[in-house]
Design a protein around this motif. Structure first.
Motif, PDB file in Angstrom:
ATOM      1  N   LYS A  58       0.823  -1.205   0.000  1.00 16.33           N
ATOM      2  CA  LYS A  58       0.000   0.000   0.000  1.00 16.33           C
ATOM      3  C   LYS A  58       0.859   1.258   0.000  1.00 16.33           C
ATOM      4  CE  LYS A  58      -3.483   2.448   2.752  1.00 16.33           C
ATOM      5  NZ  LYS A  58      -4.301   2.421   4.003  1.00 16.33           N
ATOM      6  N   GLU A  59       1.954   1.264   0.808  1.00 13.97           N
ATOM      7  CA  GLU A  59       2.764   2.461   0.955  1.00 13.97           C
ATOM      8  C   GLU A  59       3.718   2.689  -0.208  1.00 13.97           C
ATOM      9  OE1 GLU A  59       2.600   4.754   3.453  1.00 13.97           O
ATOM     10  OE2 GLU A  59       0.820   3.666   4.168  1.00 13.97           O
ATOM     11  N   PHE A  60       4.278   1.603  -0.769  1.00 10.52           N
ATOM     12  CA  PHE A  60       5.360   1.750  -1.747  1.00 10.52           C
ATOM     13  C   PHE A  60       5.151   0.956  -3.039  1.00 10.52           C
ATOM     14  CE2 PHE A  60       7.225   2.323   2.525  1.00 10.52           C
ATOM     15  CZ  PHE A  60       7.659   3.639   2.389  1.00 10.52           C
ATOM     16  N   GLY A  61       4.010   0.288  -3.175  1.00 14.07           N
ATOM     17  CA  GLY A  61       3.721  -0.416  -4.406  1.00 14.07           C
ATOM     18  C   GLY A  61       4.066  -1.887  -4.335  1.00 14.07           C
ATOM     19  N   ALA A  62       3.428  -2.647  -5.219  1.00 15.64           N
ATOM     20  CA  ALA A  62       3.570  -4.104  -5.201  1.00 15.64           C
ATOM     21  C   ALA A  62       4.959  -4.575  -5.577  1.00 15.64           C
ATOM     22  CB  ALA A  62       2.533  -4.721  -6.147  1.00 15.64           C
ATOM     23  N   ASP A  63       5.773  -3.709  -6.209  1.00 13.70           N
ATOM     24  CA  ASP A  63       7.114  -4.116  -6.612  1.00 13.70           C
ATOM     25  C   ASP A  63       8.155  -3.926  -5.512  1.00 13.70           C
ATOM     26  OD1 ASP A  63       6.216  -4.790  -9.133  1.00 13.70           O
ATOM     27  OD2 ASP A  63       6.610  -2.797  -9.968  1.00 13.70           O
ATOM     28  N   HIS A  64       7.769  -3.311  -4.430  1.00 11.07           N
ATOM     29  CA  HIS A  64       8.708  -3.123  -3.322  1.00 11.07           C
ATOM     30  C   HIS A  64       9.013  -4.478  -2.671  1.00 11.07           C
ATOM     31  CE1 HIS A  64      10.320  -1.878   0.588  1.00 11.07           C
ATOM     32  NE2 HIS A  64      10.507  -0.675   0.065  1.00 11.07           N
ATOM     33  N   PRO A  65      10.270  -4.758  -2.314  1.00 13.97           N
ATOM     34  CA  PRO A  65      10.584  -6.053  -1.669  1.00 13.97           C
ATOM     35  C   PRO A  65       9.754  -6.337  -0.435  1.00 13.97           C
ATOM     36  CG  PRO A  65      12.595  -4.908  -2.296  1.00 13.97           C
ATOM     37  CD  PRO A  65      11.475  -3.945  -2.547  1.00 13.97           C
ATOM     38  N   GLY A  66       9.390  -5.284   0.301  1.00 10.81           N
ATOM     39  CA  GLY A  66       8.590  -5.486   1.498  1.00 10.81           C
ATOM     40  C   GLY A  66       7.187  -5.963   1.225  1.00 10.81           C
ATOM     41  N   ALA A  67       6.740  -5.831  -0.036  1.00  7.80           N
ATOM     42  CA  ALA A  67       5.411  -6.297  -0.401  1.00  7.80           C
ATOM     43  C   ALA A  67       5.364  -7.806  -0.619  1.00  7.80           C
ATOM     44  CB  ALA A  67       4.939  -5.579  -1.665  1.00  7.80           C
ATOM     45  N   LEU A  68       6.526  -8.465  -0.586  1.00  9.60           N
ATOM     46  CA  LEU A  68       6.610  -9.906  -0.802  1.00  9.60           C
ATOM     47  C   LEU A  68       6.613 -10.633   0.540  1.00  9.60           C
ATOM     48  CD1 LEU A  68       9.406  -9.907  -3.530  1.00  9.60           C
ATOM     49  CD2 LEU A  68       6.912  -9.929  -3.875  1.00  9.60           C
ATOM     50  N   ALA A  69       5.746 -11.608   0.698  1.00  7.97           N
ATOM     51  CA  ALA A  69       5.655 -12.340   1.956  1.00  7.97           C
ATOM     52  C   ALA A  69       6.962 -13.021   2.300  1.00  7.97           C
ATOM     53  CB  ALA A  69       4.523 -13.364   1.884  1.00  7.97           C
ATOM     54  N   GLU A  70       7.705 -13.490   1.271  1.00  8.00           N
ATOM     55  CA  GLU A  70       8.945 -14.224   1.542  1.00  8.00           C
ATOM     56  C   GLU A  70      10.059 -13.333   2.073  1.00  8.00           C
ATOM     57  OE1 GLU A  70       8.557 -13.964  -3.067  1.00  8.00           O
ATOM     58  OE2 GLU A  70       7.235 -14.225  -1.317  1.00  8.00           O
ATOM     59  N   THR A  71       9.890 -12.011   1.983  1.00  8.68           N
ATOM     60  CA  THR A  71      10.888 -11.101   2.557  1.00  8.68           C
ATOM     61  C   THR A  71      10.929 -11.223   4.072  1.00  8.68           C
ATOM     62  OG1 THR A  71      10.667  -9.509   0.746  1.00  8.68           O
ATOM     63  CG2 THR A  71      11.514  -8.650   2.847  1.00  8.68           C
ATOM     64  N   TRP A  72       9.785 -11.531   4.660  1.00 15.59           N
ATOM     65  CA  TRP A  72       9.648 -11.457   6.118  1.00 15.59           C
ATOM     66  C   TRP A  72       9.698 -12.850   6.730  1.00 15.59           C
ATOM     67  CZ3 TRP A  72      10.456  -6.648   6.981  1.00 15.59           C
ATOM     68  CH2 TRP A  72      10.018  -5.697   6.061  1.00 15.59           C
ATOM     69  N   ARG A  73      10.808 -13.160   7.347  1.00 15.61           N
ATOM     70  CA  ARG A  73      10.960 -14.464   7.995  1.00 15.61           C
ATOM     71  C   ARG A  73      10.347 -14.469   9.390  1.00 15.61           C
ATOM     72  NH1 ARG A  73      16.716 -17.019   7.682  1.00 15.61           N
ATOM     73  NH2 ARG A  73      15.434 -18.775   8.376  1.00 15.61           N
ATOM     74  N   GLN A  74      10.148 -13.298   9.957  1.00 13.86           N
ATOM     75  CA  GLN A  74       9.549 -13.195  11.281  1.00 13.86           C
ATOM     76  C   GLN A  74       8.059 -12.965  11.132  1.00 13.86           C
ATOM     77  OE1 GLN A  74      10.077 -10.103  14.902  1.00 13.86           O
ATOM     78  NE2 GLN A  74      11.930 -11.009  14.079  1.00 13.86           N
ATOM     79  N   GLY A  75       7.267 -13.721  11.865  1.00 18.02           N
ATOM     80  CA  GLY A  75       5.820 -13.576  11.772  1.00 18.02           C
ATOM     81  C   GLY A  75       5.341 -12.266  12.373  1.00 18.02           C
ATOM     82  N   ASP A  76       4.079 -11.969  12.117  1.00 17.45           N
ATOM     83  CA  ASP A  76       3.502 -10.736  12.659  1.00 17.45           C
ATOM     84  C   ASP A  76       3.521 -10.746  14.186  1.00 17.45           C
ATOM     85  OD1 ASP A  76       2.928  -9.928  10.061  1.00 17.45           O
ATOM     86  OD2 ASP A  76       0.899 -10.764  10.125  1.00 17.45           O
TER      87      ASP A  76
END
Length: 412
Positions: free
Chosen positions: A238-256
């Motif tokens: 939402k903040e930086f677009g779907a192409d931002h690495p943070g928009a990819l679930a696999e970027t985040w190894r730590q759960g919410d």
């Protein structure tokens, strides 16, 4: 001076203010006003930060303070007695070790260590150098938390059997710069799945457990659990677009949201939760204590009272032979008997400090421990035990949520 006189001088508490350097001036500035209230104990001597703008802000507020951009240069300054580490958490252990080996006392922001190897190295540095080390876990010094600890120590709860601590704080805005680059907080979440910030949740309840059940009741095992990562991908998209690495679930190894379930040698169970991204109102000081004779529940939001119930002393209603209807007391109704003396004496000053007054008492306790040549209230053994939950939950989660043993680092 004879050897006997020299030894006596080392044992005599100094009444000269401790010359303190703040390392990590951006975060450390939150303590500036509190330091100004403790000039009888602490003399702000230097500040160290990589950013010139941060150093300039300190110089404007405290013109007498020496600015440093290099940590090693600061450690070479003989006019600095102690350092307060307010740097990103992965830097704390090695900076503390370097400082103690350079002859400085150390007050470290949380956490103390990130890996088990660092934890053992930190303990070794304290034991070998004889320098004072204290973890600046300010939540332990909040007014209700100290009152509950006093209640526990007085036996009001009986034996504590179950405790909860949770830090629920939506910090998504701190995960990136204005340009969308990941900050160190976000980078931690790309590395491993763990309970990466446990001490606010664990520190107070671990102290309550010891106060009620005795020092021999130590934390024994921990089992880690983590949710999936759904919040941050949606937020970055939402903040930086779907192409931002943070928009990819696999970027985040730590759960919410992460939870550590800890057992103690007495059979008590401690539930520790950390969630720094889920959208919700903040509840950074959620605590529960259940004992064989009473219970406690912290306030959930501003305007609520923390609640206490003690068998035989709290309100009960009902007819003889029927189960009584029980009701909570506000914790403050017990203040006359169980208010911590430090809060009674320094209420006005503490209420002006951050983290519910905890910042004031952290700095005061550290300075007095150095002055009086005694162990601080949160020593290196507590610091690394509480911080070890990071590495241990990584291990537990990687092993399919299996319990793992918490090392006995010593102390007590």
């Amino acid at each position: 001076m004879s050897d006997t006189d020299a030894a006596a001088a080392r044992r005599t508490p100094s009444r000269v203010p401790l010359r303190l350097a703040v390392v990590g001036g951006r975060r450390g500035r939150a303590f500036g006003s509190t330091l100004a209230q403790l000039t009888d104990l602490l003399e702000l001597t230097a500040v160290c930060d990589r950013a010139e703008s941060v150093l300039a802000a300190w110089s404007d507020a405290f013109p007498q303070v020496k600015p440093y951009r290099d940590f090693d240069d600061l450690l070479a300054d003989d006019e600095v007695d102690a350092v307060f580490l307010a740097t990103p958490l992965k830097q704390h252990a090695q900076q503390a070790i370097s400082a103690m080996r350079a002859g400085k006392h150390v007050l470290s922001e949380v956490v103390a260590s990130y890996t088990l190897a660092e934890a053992w190295e930190l303990v070794e540095a304290v034991e070998q150098t004889g320098r004072t080390y204290m973890l600046a876990e300010n939540y332990c010094f909040m007014r209700p938390n100290l009152m509950v600890r006093n209640l526990a120590a007085a036996g009001a709860f009986g034996q504590l059997t179950y405790l909860e601590g949770a830090y629920l704080h939506d910090c998504r805005h701190l995960m990136h710069t204005a340009d969308g680059d990941l900050t160190w907080r976000a980078e931690l979440r790309t590395e491993v799945s763990s309970i990466y910030y446990p001490t606010h949740s664990l520190g107070p309840i671990a102290q309550w457990l010891r106060a009620a059940n005795g020092a021999e009741d130590r934390l024994e095992t921990v089992t880690g659990f983590a949710t999936g990562s759904a919040v941050l991908p949606a937020y970055f998209s939402k903040e930086f677009g779907a192409d931002h690495p943070g928009a990819l679930a696999e970027t985040w190894r730590q759960g919410d949201s992460g939870t550590a379930v800890i057992t103690s040698t007495s059979g008590a169970v401690l539930s520790v939760r950390v969630d720094a991204v889920s959208p919700r109102p903040h509840n950074m000081t959620h605590y529960v204590a259940q004992g064989t004779n009473g219970a406690y529940e912290s306030a959930r939001r501003d305007g609520e009272d923390p609640l206490l119930w003690i068998a035989g002393r709290s309100p009960e209603r009902g007819e003889p032979g029927q189960q009584a209807e029980r009701d909570w007391d506000p914790l403050w109704a017990w203040a006359e008997e169980f208010e911590d003396p430090r809060w009674r004496e320094h209420l006005a000053a503490a209420e002006q400090a951050g983290h519910g007054g905890g910042d004031y008492f952290v700095l005061k306790e550290f300075a007095e421990a150095v002055r009086d040549q005694r162990p601080p209230e949160i020593d290196v053994y507590d610091a690394v035990t509480w911080s070890s939950i990071i590495a241990l939950t990584v291990d537990s989660i990687d092993r399919g949520n299996q319990p793992v043993e918490i090392p006995d680092f010593g102390g007590r």
